[in-house]
Structure formats: C-alpha cells, structure tokens
Design a protein around this motif. Structure first.
Motif, PDB file in Angstrom:
ATOM      1  N   LYS A 150       0.841  -1.191   0.000  1.00  9.66           N
ATOM      2  CA  LYS A 150       0.000   0.000   0.000  1.00  9.66           C
ATOM      3  C   LYS A 150       0.884   1.251   0.000  1.00  9.66           C
ATOM      4  O   LYS A 150       1.839   1.339   0.771  1.00  9.66           O
ATOM      5  N   THR A 151       0.521   2.183  -0.862  1.00  9.01           N
ATOM      6  CA  THR A 151       1.330   3.383  -0.995  1.00  9.01           C
ATOM      7  C   THR A 151       0.448   4.621  -1.111  1.00  9.01           C
ATOM      8  O   THR A 151      -0.773   4.540  -1.276  1.00  9.01           O
ATOM      9  N   THR A 152       1.118   5.765  -1.042  1.00 10.05           N
ATOM     10  CA  THR A 152       0.520   7.061  -1.363  1.00 10.05           C
ATOM     11  C   THR A 152       1.342   7.652  -2.495  1.00 10.05           C
ATOM     12  O   THR A 152       2.578   7.610  -2.452  1.00 10.05           O
ATOM     13  N   ASN A 153       0.682   8.194  -3.507  1.00 10.32           N
ATOM     14  CA  ASN A 153       1.377   8.725  -4.676  1.00 10.32           C
ATOM     15  C   ASN A 153       1.200  10.239  -4.753  1.00 10.32           C
ATOM     16  O   ASN A 153       0.126  10.763  -4.484  1.00 10.32           O
ATOM     17  N   ALA A 154       2.278  10.938  -5.080  1.00 14.70           N
ATOM     18  CA  ALA A 154       2.213  12.391  -5.269  1.00 14.70           C
ATOM     19  C   ALA A 154       3.105  12.778  -6.432  1.00 14.70           C
ATOM     20  O   ALA A 154       4.082  12.084  -6.750  1.00 14.70           O
ATOM     21  N   LEU A 155       2.754  13.877  -7.090  1.00 16.35           N
ATOM     22  CA  LEU A 155       3.565  14.418  -8.176  1.00 16.35           C
ATOM     23  C   LEU A 155       4.450  15.524  -7.629  1.00 16.35           C
ATOM     24  O   LEU A 155       4.010  16.336  -6.805  1.00 16.35           O
ATOM     25  N   TYR A 156       5.693  15.562  -8.106  1.00 16.12           N
ATOM     26  CA  TYR A 156       6.652  16.567  -7.663  1.00 16.12           C
ATOM     27  C   TYR A 156       7.199  17.302  -8.887  1.00 16.12           C
ATOM     28  O   TYR A 156       7.543  16.681  -9.893  1.00 16.12           O
ATOM     29  N   LEU A 157       7.272  18.619  -8.763  1.00 16.25           N
ATOM     30  CA  LEU A 157       7.851  19.447  -9.818  1.00 16.25           C
ATOM     31  C   LEU A 157       9.117  20.089  -9.272  1.00 16.25           C
ATOM     32  O   LEU A 157       9.089  20.721  -8.211  1.00 16.25           O
ATOM     33  N   THR A 158      10.239  19.915  -9.981  1.00 10.53           N
ATOM     34  CA  THR A 158      11.516  20.464  -9.528  1.00 10.53           C
ATOM     35  C   THR A 158      12.100  21.379 -10.588  1.00 10.53           C
ATOM     36  O   THR A 158      11.735  21.302 -11.774  1.00 10.53           O
ATOM     37  N   ASP A 159      13.015  22.248 -10.161  1.00 15.24           N
ATOM     38  CA  ASP A 159      13.712  23.079 -11.139  1.00 15.24           C
ATOM     39  C   ASP A 159      14.807  22.245 -11.804  1.00 15.24           C
ATOM     40  O   ASP A 159      14.974  21.056 -11.526  1.00 15.24           O
ATOM     41  N   ARG A 160      15.585  22.870 -12.660  1.00 10.76           N
ATOM     42  CA  ARG A 160      16.575  22.127 -13.443  1.00 10.76           C
ATOM     43  C   ARG A 160      17.659  21.495 -12.570  1.00 10.76           C
ATOM     44  O   ARG A 160      18.239  20.471 -12.924  1.00 10.76           O
ATOM     45  N   LYS A 161      17.918  22.109 -11.410  1.00  4.37           N
ATOM     46  CA  LYS A 161      18.961  21.587 -10.522  1.00  4.37           C
ATOM     47  C   LYS A 161      18.425  20.603  -9.491  1.00  4.37           C
ATOM     48  O   LYS A 161      19.172  20.121  -8.653  1.00  4.37           O
TER      49      LYS A 161
END
Length: 300
Positions: A150-161
């Motif tokens: 069982k998991t929790t899923n999330a989206l992550y947005l990062t900069d180029r670094k």
C-alpha cells in the motif's frame, strides 16, 4: 580577598554555569540564525493559553531532527535537543501538529519560495510521480502492484537543478500518475502563482507515463512547452510531437531529488495516518533543502 582554593571553586562554578546556559543542541539540521530569521517569522505564536517556556528555535530544531532521523516521537532525545527548559516529546508534537492543522508549513514553504525564487533555475522543470509506502495505512492509501504494498502517490515538480518547487495533493497508490492530472497540475500552478513563480514559457520534462493528449493540450494552453517522451503503447503517431533529447536527459536531476528526499527518514516511509501531516513533512523538507542551498551560497 579570597584564598586560592576559594577562587578556584568560584571559577569552576562560573565555568559550569556558563556551559549549562550556552550548551548547544546535539544536532542541528539548520543553524539557529536561519531558523530564527527564515522559519519562525512564518509560524504562529500562542497569544493566550499554552505558551512554550522553551525556545521556539529549539522546538523547530527538534521537529527538524525528527524529520531527518525518522525516530518516533516518543524516542525524541529532548534532553539533548533543549539547552533551557526541556519540553516533553508530546509538547514538541503539539507545536508541529498545531502548525500543520493551520496549514502553516505549506504557507512557510510558499513564502520562502517567493523570497528566494532567484535561487531557482527555471530554464526547465521536471515532473515525476513518487510512491511512498504507507506503513500504518491512513487517508489516501491504496495497493500499488509494482511496489506490492500500500502506498501514497504524489507528483513533484523540480527546477533544473533538482530543487523541489511544488507538489500535488497526494492520492492513493492504486492510481497512475495521469489520474486527474489536469486538476493536479492546476493546483500546482496555482501554488506557483502564490509564490510569484511564472509558468508561461516553461520547458517541462516528463517521462512516457505522462504522455496523454489531454495533458499536452492543457500545458500548451498555459504556455508551457511539453517535452514528454512519447509512449509507444498509446499508438499515437503524431509527427508534430517533437522531443528534445538533450533537454530530456536533464531529467536525471529529479531522480537525484528523490535520493535527497529519501535522506529525510520521516518521509522515506509514511507513518502519518493523516494526509495533512504527511504533506507537512514534505513542505518542511522542501524548505530545508532551499535554505541549505541559500546558506551555502551566502557563505561563499
């Protein structure tokens, strides 16, 4: 005039007293000045009722210690973390939970992001999903076949670094990355707007799991250039879709970010049953990563 032996005893007493009052916490994720100047101004302080008699700097440091080490609240080494009045672990949790209920950890992050957005490299951004094992269950938890748990899923947005910028609201793990992707991206872009981070003209890297016509259309309508690898299983043969391979190779930075995030043991596995507290740990980790980078740059 005191005798030599009395003078020595007085010196020892004064020296010991100075050590007691000036002893440093045994572990610091961020230095005291950074906590005082960058974090505390964005957290509420009780105006009536319970008021902490301990330093709020050290309360925050204890919370950061928990974030970094992943220890249970009951095993928080409070005697070593406080130089003055020692709080019980329950009082430290009270502060963390209060600030979490009020949404102050996310607010802190967005204000830090606004203040230090010049530290970001927004020449391109990377989007990826991350499944976190949910050890005790809780809100938004579901079985994920690939992880076999069982998991929790999330989206992550990062900069180029690789610096995290925003995250989506976590969802249960049985959902794939493009589940309600439009609504998730709208919320993420709204958070970026609150921090005065512009989204028009961005180049967004994402793997083939995000290749769907609706998502590409949404990004285009908001002035975001989608550099998404084509998913051959979709059967789409649109020759107008171009992939910049050199830019796509920069996606390694978000994989590095996952490793950075895993170094914060409290978010390596999810033990919080409430979604609110789970999100809060992520925003605190974002804040620590940005402030560490800013402090290093300032010292150069």
């Amino acid at each position: 005039m005191y005798s030599n032996s009395v003078q020595i005893e007085l010196f020892i007493i004064l020296w010991a007293t100075k050590l007691i009052h000036n002893r440093q916490p045994m572990y610091a994720v961020l230095d005291k000045d950074t906590i005082k100047n960058e974090i505390l101004p964005h957290l509420s302080v009780a105006k009536r009722g319970f008021i902490s008699k301990s330093s709020l700097i050290e309360v925050v440091n204890a919370i950061l210690y928990k974030l970094k080490t992943g220890c249970q609240w009951a095993y928080l080494p409070v005697k070593e973390l406080f130089s003055g009045k020692v709080l019980k672990y329950g009082a430290v949790f009270h502060h963390y939970n209060k600030w979490s209920k009020n949404g102050e950890w996310k607010s802190l992050w967005l204000q830090l992001l606004d203040k230090h957005r010049s530290e970001l490299d927004m020449s391109s951004v990377d989007l990826d999903g991350s499944h976190t094992p949910a050890i005790r269950g809780g809100e938004e938890v579901g079985y994920q076949g690939r992880k076999r748990r069982k998991t929790t899923n999330a989206l992550y947005l990062t900069d180029r670094k690789g610096q995290p910028v925003v995250m989506s609201a976590p969802k249960s793990g049985e959902h794939h990355d493009t589940h309600n992707i439009i609504a998730a991206m709208q919320d993420m872009m709204a958070d970026m707007a609150k921090a005065n981070v512009r989204t028009d003209g961005l180049f967004l890297n994402a793997d083939a799991g995000f290749d769907c016509a609706a998502f590409r259309s949404f990004l285009k309508s908001h002035g975001v250039v989608a550099n998404i690898r084509i998913n051959k299983r979709n059967g789409t043969g649109n020759d107008s879709i171009v992939l910049d391979e050199l830019l796509y190779r920069e996606r390694y930075s978000i994989e590095r970010t996952n490793a950075w995030m895993d170094s914060f043991r409290t978010i390596l596995n999810r033990f919080d049953t409430t979604l609110r507290n789970w999100e809060s740990w992520n925003y605190i980790a974002f804040s620590v990563m940005l402030l560490r980078k800013w402090v290093r740059k300032r010292k150069v």
